[in-house]
Write a protein that holds these residues in place. Sequence first.
Motif, PDB file in Angstrom:
ATOM      1  N   SER A 271       0.812  -1.218   0.000  1.00 18.80           N
ATOM      2  CA  SER A 271       0.000   0.000   0.000  1.00 18.80           C
ATOM      3  C   SER A 271       0.847   1.270   0.000  1.00 18.80           C
ATOM      4  O   SER A 271       0.335   2.352  -0.293  1.00 18.80           O
ATOM      5  CB  SER A 271      -0.940   0.009   1.213  1.00 18.80           C
ATOM      6  OG  SER A 271      -0.206   0.142   2.420  1.00 18.80           O
ATOM      7  N   PHE A 272       2.149   1.167   0.324  1.00 19.89           N
ATOM      8  CA  PHE A 272       3.019   2.336   0.222  1.00 19.89           C
ATOM      9  C   PHE A 272       3.229   2.721  -1.248  1.00 19.89           C
ATOM     10  O   PHE A 272       3.588   3.849  -1.549  1.00 19.89           O
ATOM     11  CB  PHE A 272       4.359   2.056   0.890  1.00 19.89           C
ATOM     12  CG  PHE A 272       4.289   2.054   2.385  1.00 19.89           C
ATOM     13  CD1 PHE A 272       4.477   3.230   3.104  1.00 19.89           C
ATOM     14  CD2 PHE A 272       4.031   0.892   3.089  1.00 19.89           C
ATOM     15  CE1 PHE A 272       4.413   3.238   4.493  1.00 19.89           C
ATOM     16  CE2 PHE A 272       3.968   0.888   4.481  1.00 19.89           C
ATOM     17  CZ  PHE A 272       4.147   2.065   5.185  1.00 19.89           C
ATOM     18  N   ARG A 273       3.019   1.747  -2.144  1.00 14.34           N
ATOM     19  CA  ARG A 273       3.139   2.006  -3.571  1.00 14.34           C
ATOM     20  C   ARG A 273       1.807   2.437  -4.172  1.00 14.34           C
ATOM     21  O   ARG A 273       1.723   3.419  -4.907  1.00 14.34           O
ATOM     22  CB  ARG A 273       3.649   0.741  -4.283  1.00 14.34           C
ATOM     23  CG  ARG A 273       3.741   0.838  -5.801  1.00 14.34           C
ATOM     24  CD  ARG A 273       4.170  -0.501  -6.384  1.00 14.34           C
ATOM     25  NE  ARG A 273       3.183  -1.538  -6.139  1.00 14.34           N
ATOM     26  CZ  ARG A 273       2.209  -1.855  -7.004  1.00 14.34           C
ATOM     27  NH1 ARG A 273       2.096  -1.202  -8.148  1.00 14.34           N
ATOM     28  NH2 ARG A 273       1.353  -2.820  -6.701  1.00 14.34           N
ATOM     29  N   SER A 274       0.769   1.697  -3.857  1.00 17.32           N
ATOM     30  CA  SER A 274      -0.573   2.021  -4.340  1.00 17.32           C
ATOM     31  C   SER A 274      -1.578   1.429  -3.373  1.00 17.32           C
ATOM     32  O   SER A 274      -1.307   0.408  -2.715  1.00 17.32           O
ATOM     33  CB  SER A 274      -0.808   1.465  -5.751  1.00 17.32           C
ATOM     34  OG  SER A 274      -0.700   0.050  -5.761  1.00 17.32           O
ATOM     35  N   ALA A 275      -2.749   2.033  -3.287  1.00 23.82           N
ATOM     36  CA  ALA A 275      -3.769   1.578  -2.339  1.00 23.82           C
ATOM     37  C   ALA A 275      -4.254   0.180  -2.705  1.00 23.82           C
ATOM     38  O   ALA A 275      -4.639  -0.066  -3.854  1.00 23.82           O
ATOM     39  CB  ALA A 275      -4.941   2.546  -2.330  1.00 23.82           C
ATOM     40  N   PRO A 276      -4.232  -0.756  -1.762  1.00 24.80           N
ATOM     41  CA  PRO A 276      -4.711  -2.111  -2.056  1.00 24.80           C
ATOM     42  C   PRO A 276      -6.236  -2.136  -2.079  1.00 24.80           C
ATOM     43  O   PRO A 276      -6.888  -1.212  -1.564  1.00 24.80           O
ATOM     44  CB  PRO A 276      -4.174  -2.923  -0.874  1.00 24.80           C
ATOM     45  CG  PRO A 276      -4.152  -1.940   0.249  1.00 24.80           C
ATOM     46  CD  PRO A 276      -3.807  -0.610  -0.379  1.00 24.80           C
ATOM     47  N   PRO A 277      -6.846  -3.152  -2.691  1.00 26.22           N
ATOM     48  CA  PRO A 277      -8.303  -3.284  -2.622  1.00 26.22           C
ATOM     49  C   PRO A 277      -8.749  -3.392  -1.164  1.00 26.22           C
ATOM     50  O   PRO A 277      -8.365  -4.340  -0.473  1.00 26.22           O
ATOM     51  CB  PRO A 277      -8.583  -4.575  -3.402  1.00 26.22           C
ATOM     52  CG  PRO A 277      -7.380  -4.786  -4.262  1.00 26.22           C
ATOM     53  CD  PRO A 277      -6.229  -4.218  -3.493  1.00 26.22           C
ATOM     54  N   VAL A 278      -9.527  -2.426  -0.709  1.00 29.99           N
ATOM     55  CA  VAL A 278      -9.920  -2.402   0.704  1.00 29.99           C
ATOM     56  C   VAL A 278     -10.716  -3.649   1.062  1.00 29.99           C
ATOM     57  O   VAL A 278     -10.548  -4.213   2.146  1.00 29.99           O
ATOM     58  CB  VAL A 278     -10.731  -1.122   1.005  1.00 29.99           C
ATOM     59  CG1 VAL A 278     -11.237  -1.144   2.447  1.00 29.99           C
ATOM     60  CG2 VAL A 278      -9.883   0.110   0.772  1.00 29.99           C
ATOM     61  N   SER A 279     -11.574  -4.097   0.151  1.00 36.93           N
ATOM     62  CA  SER A 279     -12.393  -5.268   0.444  1.00 36.93           C
ATOM     63  C   SER A 279     -11.526  -6.505   0.672  1.00 36.93           C
ATOM     64  O   SER A 279     -11.836  -7.345   1.534  1.00 36.93           O
ATOM     65  CB  SER A 279     -13.370  -5.521  -0.700  1.00 36.93           C
ATOM     66  OG  SER A 279     -12.673  -5.711  -1.926  1.00 36.93           O
ATOM     67  N   LEU A 280     -10.443  -6.637  -0.069  1.00 33.44           N
ATOM     68  CA  LEU A 280      -9.548  -7.775   0.098  1.00 33.44           C
ATOM     69  C   LEU A 280      -8.815  -7.698   1.430  1.00 33.44           C
ATOM     70  O   LEU A 280      -8.715  -8.696   2.166  1.00 33.44           O
ATOM     71  CB  LEU A 280      -8.539  -7.812  -1.052  1.00 33.44           C
ATOM     72  CG  LEU A 280      -7.570  -8.995  -1.100  1.00 33.44           C
ATOM     73  CD1 LEU A 280      -8.320 -10.310  -1.138  1.00 33.44           C
ATOM     74  CD2 LEU A 280      -6.637  -8.866  -2.302  1.00 33.44           C
ATOM     75  N   LEU A 281      -8.305  -6.523   1.762  1.00 33.58           N
ATOM     76  CA  LEU A 281      -7.608  -6.338   3.035  1.00 33.58           C
ATOM     77  C   LEU A 281      -8.543  -6.584   4.211  1.00 33.58           C
ATOM     78  O   LEU A 281      -8.184  -7.278   5.179  1.00 33.58           O
ATOM     79  CB  LEU A 281      -7.038  -4.926   3.101  1.00 33.58           C
ATOM     80  CG  LEU A 281      -6.269  -4.545   4.374  1.00 33.58           C
ATOM     81  CD1 LEU A 281      -4.995  -5.354   4.483  1.00 33.58           C
ATOM     82  CD2 LEU A 281      -5.943  -3.053   4.383  1.00 33.58           C
ATOM     83  N   VAL A 282      -9.749  -6.037   4.124  1.00 34.90           N
ATOM     84  CA  VAL A 282     -10.723  -6.204   5.201  1.00 34.90           C
ATOM     85  C   VAL A 282     -11.136  -7.665   5.325  1.00 34.90           C
ATOM     86  O   VAL A 282     -11.273  -8.202   6.427  1.00 34.90           O
ATOM     87  CB  VAL A 282     -11.948  -5.308   4.961  1.00 34.90           C
ATOM     88  CG1 VAL A 282     -13.077  -5.657   5.920  1.00 34.90           C
ATOM     89  CG2 VAL A 282     -11.569  -3.840   5.111  1.00 34.90           C
ATOM     90  N   GLY A 283     -11.314  -8.338   4.189  1.00 34.66           N
ATOM     91  CA  GLY A 283     -11.733  -9.736   4.219  1.00 34.66           C
ATOM     92  C   GLY A 283     -10.719 -10.633   4.892  1.00 34.66           C
ATOM     93  O   GLY A 283     -11.062 -11.450   5.769  1.00 34.66           O
ATOM     94  N   LEU A 284      -9.444 -10.512   4.503  1.00 30.99           N
ATOM     95  CA  LEU A 284      -8.396 -11.334   5.112  1.00 30.99           C
ATOM     96  C   LEU A 284      -8.274 -11.051   6.607  1.00 30.99           C
ATOM     97  O   LEU A 284      -8.139 -11.965   7.425  1.00 30.99           O
ATOM     98  CB  LEU A 284      -7.063 -11.075   4.421  1.00 30.99           C
ATOM     99  CG  LEU A 284      -6.901 -11.566   2.986  1.00 30.99           C
ATOM    100  CD1 LEU A 284      -5.545 -11.156   2.435  1.00 30.99           C
ATOM    101  CD2 LEU A 284      -7.070 -13.076   2.911  1.00 30.99           C
ATOM    102  N   THR A 285      -8.328  -9.767   6.960  1.00 31.08           N
ATOM    103  CA  THR A 285      -8.196  -9.396   8.369  1.00 31.08           C
ATOM    104  C   THR A 285      -9.367  -9.888   9.187  1.00 31.08           C
ATOM    105  O   THR A 285      -9.193 -10.384  10.313  1.00 31.08           O
ATOM    106  CB  THR A 285      -8.078  -7.867   8.502  1.00 31.08           C
ATOM    107  OG1 THR A 285      -6.990  -7.393   7.703  1.00 31.08           O
ATOM    108  CG2 THR A 285      -7.847  -7.463   9.946  1.00 31.08           C
TER     109      THR A 285
END
Length: 258
Positions: A97-111
């Motif tokens: 994410s320091f390079r580009s914003a990750p898909p929020v839904s993917l990050l939220v789902g894994l977490t």
Amino acid sequence: MALNNTYDPYDVYDARPVQQETAVGAGAMLLLLVLLGTAIGMGTAGWLTGLAFAFASWAVLSRALHRSRLPSFGPANRVTLGRAALVGGVTALVADSFRSAPPVSLLVGLTAVALILDGVDGRVARRTGTSTPLGARFDMEVDAFLILVLSVYVAMDLGPWVLLIGGMRYVFVAAARVWPWLTAPLPPSTARKTVAALQGMLLLLAGADLLPRLANAGVVAVALGLLVWSFGRDVRWLWRRSRVPAAPAGTVPELVAR
């Protein structure tokens, strides 16, 4: 039974079964990285961070298992190992994410799955009678690292003060090297467990970007306030305990209610 240092040829610990489990866990982490990298075109930082997490997790866990001489890995540790793989994926996404914003839904789902499974491994251990100090430590380290990673992610939007949440436990561990009285065992506490569980949920809520920025800051401030209270409460108890003179040999120590 005589206690001596005579070598017993039948007392040989075979570490291969449990080491195979850690290898499978590392393989699962690598597979998740490949899936994530293919799905979102992950950059170099995400790949390197994810690979470093997988290797470090495998190495540290393998060494701990060898030293503990566990006869089997156990179902609860398998659940925790699965959570560790998810945390590795979250770590790679946050680094990317320091390079580009990750898909929020993917990050939220894994977490979210990692946080849900946090309540599963303990129950599995109790129901199967496979609770071990190593399993409890493994679970705690995975939790702590996930909180650290989430605090890094949220701090990119709200500021470096959020890192206090992820760093507080590691500061406590470092302080214990200077003040050994901090290493004394703490009594069980429902409040401590509740505050710890809330950290991940509140950071996830702030990171999901569902609320206005000011509301997210308020959510994280609540999480930090609860954590400071919990750590302060435990440190105070440990300090007071360290000031109590040791009971003479042969006496029964008085139970101190808290």
